[in-house]
Write an enzyme that holds these catalytic residues in place. Structure first.
Site, PDB file in Angstrom:
ATOM      1  N   CYS A 195       5.236  19.584 -10.574  1.00 40.18           N
ATOM      2  CA  CYS A 195       5.196  18.578  -9.633  1.00 40.18           C
ATOM      3  C   CYS A 195       5.895  17.356 -10.096  1.00 40.18           C
ATOM      4  CB  CYS A 195       3.796  17.962 -10.212  1.00 40.18           C
ATOM      5  SG  CYS A 195       3.163  16.473  -9.315  1.00 40.18           S
ATOM      6  N   ARG A 225      -2.921  20.995  -8.601  1.00 35.76           N
ATOM      7  CA  ARG A 225      -2.482  19.811  -7.805  1.00 35.76           C
ATOM      8  C   ARG A 225      -3.044  20.087  -6.407  1.00 35.76           C
ATOM      9  NH1 ARG A 225      -2.559  15.244  -6.032  1.00 35.76           N
ATOM     10  NH2 ARG A 225      -0.878  14.001  -5.659  1.00 35.76           N
ATOM     11  N   HIS A 284       0.887  -1.169  -0.031  1.00 41.40           N
ATOM     12  CA  HIS A 284      -0.103  -0.117   0.056  1.00 41.40           C
ATOM     13  C   HIS A 284       0.878   1.166   0.073  1.00 41.40           C
ATOM     14  CE1 HIS A 284      -2.223   3.228   2.359  1.00 41.40           C
ATOM     15  NE2 HIS A 284      -2.864   3.039   1.243  1.00 41.40           N
ATOM     16  N   TYR A 342       7.145  11.200  -2.197  1.00 36.73           N
ATOM     17  CA  TYR A 342       8.260  12.120  -2.570  1.00 36.73           C
ATOM     18  C   TYR A 342       9.530  11.665  -2.200  1.00 36.73           C
ATOM     19  CZ  TYR A 342       3.821  14.713  -4.083  1.00 36.73           C
ATOM     20  OH  TYR A 342       2.507  14.743  -4.406  1.00 36.73           O
ATOM     21  N   HIS A 361      -9.301   7.625  -6.630  1.00 42.47           N
ATOM     22  CA  HIS A 361      -9.380   6.259  -6.641  1.00 42.47           C
ATOM     23  C   HIS A 361     -10.783   5.440  -7.269  1.00 42.47           C
ATOM     24  CE1 HIS A 361      -7.348   7.487  -2.887  1.00 42.47           C
ATOM     25  NE2 HIS A 361      -6.730   6.370  -3.072  1.00 42.47           N
TER      26      HIS A 361
END
Length: 550
Positions: free
Chosen positions: A263, A215, A119, A402, A143
């Site tokens: 991003c 974003r 996950h 990140y 999702h």
């Protein structure tokens, strides 16, 4: 039905509280009391969060190529299935640990125990143990894709009893979202994530505010510049806390910085072609450029009593906390090394203006951080807290995202705690005109090509090279750049080239582009050796194929 009543009804329905331990920074704790008086949502958010919480169960998988192959087989996730047994909510709630981990989606009951190690959201998934993931998915709408539904259904073990099915359709979190320009290329609606169309990237050096890519991680908070404050906390011997209004910040000398924000997942869709990655399927439109105005963060920190000569500064971090909040009651937060903001030449801004106007709602109104040269995630929007600490931000977005991994790491083997956070960006470029698959009319045996190039950390784009013959030969493009001083080239470069076709009779041609920055870093040729599980730092040559009309 109000969101509060919906959650309380569901609590009574399940007759059990979810156990959570959200990571909230010291600044958030300082701010809660005042904020709760101003906004009813904040009065209830902790109670709500303990009533029904859910975490991301299936990572965002938005691979355009895969979705094309599955259009004919739509998955109705959570629909009743007569071939499966029925469970009561009480039974599901008992499976709330890593040895047996069940969740609910609509009528469906799922045993996702084996999915836990892979996950991407880390420990956040534990908030969903034994309960419905619907409230969280109503916040993280990315999702709700066929790919995610298919993966979810692969863990299906049964149906939820009719008496235990709750209504989570309340949409109150999203009713006050700002208007968005219809020209943006929407990737997800809730939260809103959208690219700027490539033709508009090259049409303006400073991207118009309404076309700047968006974003979001959570709903846009409702804030007022008249009432908004930011709390600055310096942790150390005798911790100090100062609350500043927007008017206080605007009394500092105002500085203008032209900077592109990109991003870290920009061009992820290209890396995904090597091997599937997890994250929003950005093409080349998750970057835009603007002129930002505000106070230097360094000036504000010094005024708040931070000593730039303190030897502890080299070990310190600066934590930014936003007013946006997720379904677990946690505010968005991330951090960067303190020196990035405290160095004498640091250009980190507490920005109030974008392209000469007040910040738009989608871009952090009324106050945001702008960290030039860094991944855009570090430029926290809707800023409400700044903490100077020896610790990095404890948030999921900093600790479990990140970060950089090599191509051999999988979700099962990746250790986020030892992986370095991404604080800068590599050199990159992209073709914006023509686009992959376009038909281009040759003009006297030539074609015109345009695009952008960018490098992080203040590096200047020195050169953009374009090839029409698979790299056998290259031509330099003409550049338009910002006249910034050395090591402060935070804007992008726009480029154009008029190239002769290698074969005047060719019906197709491959266009390759690569950029070189002032550190003499050049883009790698392919994605194979820079592939990573999150699909970030995707900066190999941009390669497209176009049809030629003679």
């Amino acid at each position: 039905m109000s969101l509060r009543n919906l959650f309380l009804r569901s609590l009574a329905h399940h007759n059990k509280l979810v156990k959570i331990a959200p990571c909230v920074s010291a600044v958030q704790n300082l701010k809660y009391n005042n904020y709760e008086e101003k906004n009813e949502w904040f009065y209830y958010n902790r109670k709500i969060a303990t009533a029904l919480l859910s975490a991301v169960v299936i990572s965002t998988v938005q691979d355009d190529q895969n979705s094309k192959n599955e259009k004919d087989t739509l998955i109705d996730a959570g629909a009743k299935r007569p071939d499966l047994p029925t469970f009561r909510a009480e039974e599901v709630s008992k499976h709330d640990n890593k040895e047996s981990f069940w969740v609910i989606y609509k009528y469906g009951v799922y045993d996702v125990t084996s999915f836990l190690p892979s996950h991407p959201g880390g420990e956040q998934i534990m908030n969903a143990a034994g309960y419905s993931i619907e409230p969280f998915w109503n916040v993280y709408g990315m999702h709700k894709t066929q790919e995610v539904y298919k993966l979810l259904e692969s863990y299906r073990i049964g149906n939820l009893h009719d008496d235990d099915v709750a209504d989570y359709s309340d949409d109150e979190l999203w009713v006050k979202e700002p208007y968005r320009d219809k020209r943006l290329i929407v990737k997800t609606a809730k939260p809103f994530n959208a690219e700027i169309p490539p033709q508009y990237q090259i049409a303006h050096f400073d991207t118009p505010n309404e076309l700047f890519y968006v974003r979001q991680h959570m709903p846009v908070p409702e804030l007022s510049e008249e009432e908004h404050t930011v709390t600055v906390t310096i942790v150390g011997d005798g911790t100090s806390t100062i609350s500043l209004t927007l008017q206080d910040i605007e009394r500092f000398p105002q500085v203008t910085v032209r900077a592109a924000l990109m991003c870290a997942g920009n061009r992820r869709s290209e890396m995904n072609k090597v091997k599937p990655v997890k994250g929003l399927s950005w093409q080349a439109g998750a970057i835009s450029c603007a002129t930002w105005r505000g106070a230097l963060l360094r000036d504000v920190l010094l005024a708040c009593g931070l000593d730039p000569r303190d030897p502890r500064n080299v070990e310190r971090h600066i934590i930014f906390t936003g007013a946006d909040i997720d379904a677990t009651g946690t505010h968005f937060s991330t951090s960067l090394p303190l020196n990035a903001a405290l160095a004498a030449d640091a250009q980190v801004l507490l920005a109030t203006h974008m392209n000469g106007e007040r910040l738009p709602l989608d871009h952090g109104y009324p106050l945001r951080v702008v960290v030039p040269g860094a991944p855009a995630v570090r430029s926290v929007k809707w800023l409400q807290g700044i903490t100077i600490s020896t610790e990095e931000s404890p948030s999921h977005w900093h600790q479990k995202d990140y970060r950089s991994f090599n191509p051999s790491k999988t979700w099962e083997t990746a250790d986020f705690s030892t992986a370095p956070p991404v604080y800068s960006l590599p050199v990159t470029s992209a073709v914006c005109q023509p686009l992959d698959g376009d038909t281009v009319t040759a003009d006297d045996g030539h074609i015109d090509i345009k695009g952008y190039a960018y490098s992080g950390g203040g590096a200047k784009i020195l050169r953009v090279d374009v090839s029409l013959n698979g790299g056998a030969s290259w031509e330099e493009a003409e550049l338009v750049t910002d006249p910034a001083p050395p090591r402060r080239h935070y804007a992008w470069a726009l480029w154009s080239a008029r190239l002769r076709l290698p074969d005047p009779k060719a019906s197709t041609v491959d266009i390759w582009v690569k950029a070189t920055d002032s550190n003499f870093n050049t883009q790698p040729e392919n994605f194979d050796h820079i592939w990573n599980i999150r699909g970030i730092l995707s900066n190999a040559y941009n390669k497209i194929k176009v049809n030629i009309k003679h």
